[in-house]
Design an enzyme around this catalytic site. Structure first.
Site, mmCIF file in Angstrom:
data_model
loop_
_atom_site.group_PDB
_atom_site.id
_atom_site.type_symbol
_atom_site.label_atom_id
_atom_site.label_comp_id
_atom_site.label_asym_id
_atom_site.label_seq_id
_atom_site.Cartn_x
_atom_site.Cartn_y
_atom_site.Cartn_z
ATOM 1 N NE ARG A 155 -1.463 -4.916 -2.894
ATOM 2 C CZ ARG A 155 -0.440 -5.234 -3.693
ATOM 3 N NH1 ARG A 155 -0.665 -5.685 -4.873
ATOM 4 N NH2 ARG A 155 0.810 -5.115 -3.280
ATOM 5 C CB THR A 156 -2.908 0.782 0.729
ATOM 6 O OG1 THR A 156 -2.850 -0.603 1.056
ATOM 7 C CG2 THR A 156 -3.837 1.493 1.686
ATOM 8 C CE LYS A 192 13.491 19.236 4.292
ATOM 9 N NZ LYS A 192 12.647 20.373 3.900
ATOM 10 N NE ARG A 218 0.562 0.956 4.191
ATOM 11 C CZ ARG A 218 0.419 -0.073 3.354
ATOM 12 N NH1 ARG A 218 1.446 -0.509 2.667
ATOM 13 N NH2 ARG A 218 -0.752 -0.659 3.206
ATOM 14 C CG HIS A 242 -3.979 -2.548 6.186
ATOM 15 N ND1 HIS A 242 -4.661 -1.482 5.609
ATOM 16 C CD2 HIS A 242 -3.131 -3.006 5.229
ATOM 17 C CE1 HIS A 242 -4.230 -1.328 4.368
ATOM 18 N NE2 HIS A 242 -3.306 -2.230 4.117
HETATM 19 N N1 CP Z 1 -2.577 -4.945 0.847
HETATM 20 C C1 CP Z 1 -1.725 -3.917 0.958
HETATM 21 O O1 CP Z 1 -1.721 -3.198 1.962
HETATM 22 O O2 CP Z 1 -0.882 -3.765 -0.108
HETATM 23 P P1 CP Z 1 0.184 -2.595 -0.262
HETATM 24 O O3 CP Z 1 1.222 -2.787 0.804
HETATM 25 O O4 CP Z 1 0.710 -2.749 -1.657
HETATM 26 O O5 CP Z 1 -0.551 -1.298 -0.057
#
Ligand code: CP
Length: 305
Positions: A51-52, A80, A101, A129
């Site tokens: 999703r993100t 590396k 991320r 998040h």
């Molecule tokens: N909600 C969320 O962070 O989903 P993903 O891990 O798929 O990005």
């Protein structure tokens, strides 16, 4: 230059503006379809995501911009030994904005210190998040009409669930929000979150049984047990099916309660719940695109016509 590293990087007034913009985008998609012509977003994902990452990419494409990036540390020069600081200095030459991320808490903050472009924390370890929080806030506001005056039950892995930590940090700034924290003791919220609630005189209770509190809830926020953050497999296996929301438990909830989940789900919401009109988690994923479009425009200073 503004980054989004924590949900508290925006004031509640700024958040209101961002959520208004996201709503306008959801209703007038064409109006925004060239707002980011010529702009690029880099999505640097050192951890898995559906999703993100893809909603950031969809958001930039919807705005007329382009995307570049990587979806695992192994397919980048991190494999590396390149540092996050060096990587972002390079990416700043290639893109206008970056969503990152990383499994290490604080990595997006380290990147922001060396970055020439806005950095968006797209999830750092078990910490925060913030763009999921923007998604959650938009969902609650669109469904309930307000971010004030409701009781939210957060259920599942409250220890490692970074979406829960970010959402609590953000919701304590609104009026009359009561928290019911539903988890086994081993997966309860970290002390620093509990202290934040206590220091701000926020009403909350911690319980283990979901059924006991269902009738009180206006929002039920289910979470997945975060397998990837457990130190041993046996503990995960013992915990993974602790909560399963099914039709029987839904029958205990208010008629106007909504069920949210950041997704992905594993077993914690039975698929039989998906057809219940109170199940809002797929709608929530759609709101995630609009809110990320609004965020990109805001951080690039392209939010005003
Ligand atoms: N909600 C969320 O962070 O989903 P993903 O891990 O798929 O990005």
């Amino acid at each position: 230059m503004k980054h989004l590293l924590s949900p508290l990087d925006f004031t509640t007034d700024e958040l209101e503006q961002l959520l208004d913009l996201a709503r306008d985008i959801s209703k007038n998609r064409d109006k925004y379809s060239h707002r980011c012509d010529g702009k690029k977003i880099a999505t640097l994902f050192y951890e898995p995501s559906t999703r993100t990452r893809l909603s950031f990419e969809a958001a930039m494409l919807n705005l007329g911009g382009s995307v570049l990036g990587f979806s695992s540390a192994n397919s980048s020069s991190a494999a590396k030994g390149e540092s996050v600081s060096d990587t972002i200095r390079v990416i700043s030459c290639y893109a206008d904005i970056c969503a990152m991320r990383h499994p290490k808490e604080g990595a997006p903050m380290v990147a922001a210190a060396k970055s020439g472009i806005p950095i968006i924390n797209a999830g750092d370890g078990g910490h925060q998040h913030p763009t999921q929080t923007l998604t959650d806030l938009m969902t609650i506001r669109e469904l309930r009409g307000s971010l004030n005056n409701f009781t939210i039950g957060l259920c599942g892995d409250l220890k490692f669930g970074r979406t829960v930590h970010s959402l609590i940090n953000s919701l304590i700034r609104y009026e009359n929000v009561k928290f019911i924290l539903i988890s086994p003791k081993e997966l309860c919220i970290p002390d620093y979150i509990r202290e934040t609630l206590i220091d701000n005189n926020i009403p909350f209770e911690e319980v283990e049984k979901l059924e006991d509190v269902m009738p009180q809830l206006d929002i039920l926020y289910m979470t997945r047990v975060q397998k990837e953050r457990f130190f041993n497999e046996d503990d995960y296996l013992r915990m993974k099916n602790f909560y399963i929301l099914d039709k029987e438990k839904m029958a205990l909830g208010k008629k106007d309660m909504y069920v949210l989940h950041p997704l992905p789900r594993v077993n914690e919401i039975s698929v039989e719940v998906d057809d219940d009109p109170r199940a809002a988690y797929f709608k929530q994923a759609q709101f995630g695109v609009y809110v990320r479009m609004a965020l990109i425009l805001t951080l690039l200073g392209l939010d005003k016509e």
